[in-house]
Motif scaffolding. Structure first.
Motif, PDB file in Angstrom:
ATOM      1  N   GLN A  92       0.853  -1.187   0.000  1.00  0.00           N
ATOM      2  CA  GLN A  92       0.000   0.000   0.000  1.00  0.00           C
ATOM      3  C   GLN A  92       0.889   1.238   0.000  1.00  0.00           C
ATOM      4  N   LEU A 115      -2.824   5.837  -1.031  1.00  0.00           N
ATOM      5  CA  LEU A 115      -3.492   4.557  -0.752  1.00  0.00           C
ATOM      6  C   LEU A 115      -3.633   3.646  -1.970  1.00  0.00           C
ATOM      7  N   ARG A 163      -2.729   0.605  -4.300  1.00  0.00           N
ATOM      8  CA  ARG A 163      -2.081  -0.702  -4.181  1.00  0.00           C
ATOM      9  C   ARG A 163      -1.031  -0.822  -5.278  1.00  0.00           C
TER      10      ARG A 163
END
Length: 86
Positions: free
Chosen positions: A45, A50, A52
């Protein structure tokens, strides 16, 4: 909306997004999301937004391996057990 990176850039990157994995592997977004949610595909992360991030080489190899097992009619629970034991 952000601009897509070129395939040349993606293929040289250490980390890629799930959308870029779709482009690299030809596997549907929903399938990769399922693999991620089931713990079959690992990500990191990125704190700042945020997002991925997937290690490109490792993820492409794992997706290929999962696809090969699916072609052999191995079930998802069996694949998860195999991946967990490695």
């Amino acid at each position: 909306m952000s601009r897509q990176r070129s395939m040349e850039t993606i293929e040289k990157s250490e980390y890629v997004t799930i959308g870029e994995l779709v482009r690299l592997t030809g596997v549907r977004y929903s399938t990769l999301k399922f693999y991620t949610e089931e713990g079959m595909l690992h990500f990191e992360q990125a704190e700042e937004n945020l997002t991925r991030r997937y290690k490109r080489e490792e993820s492409v190899e794992r997706i290929t391996y999962i696809r090969q097992m699916r072609e052999q009619k191995i079930t998802i629970p069996e694949i998860k057990a195999i991946l967990k034991s490695e």
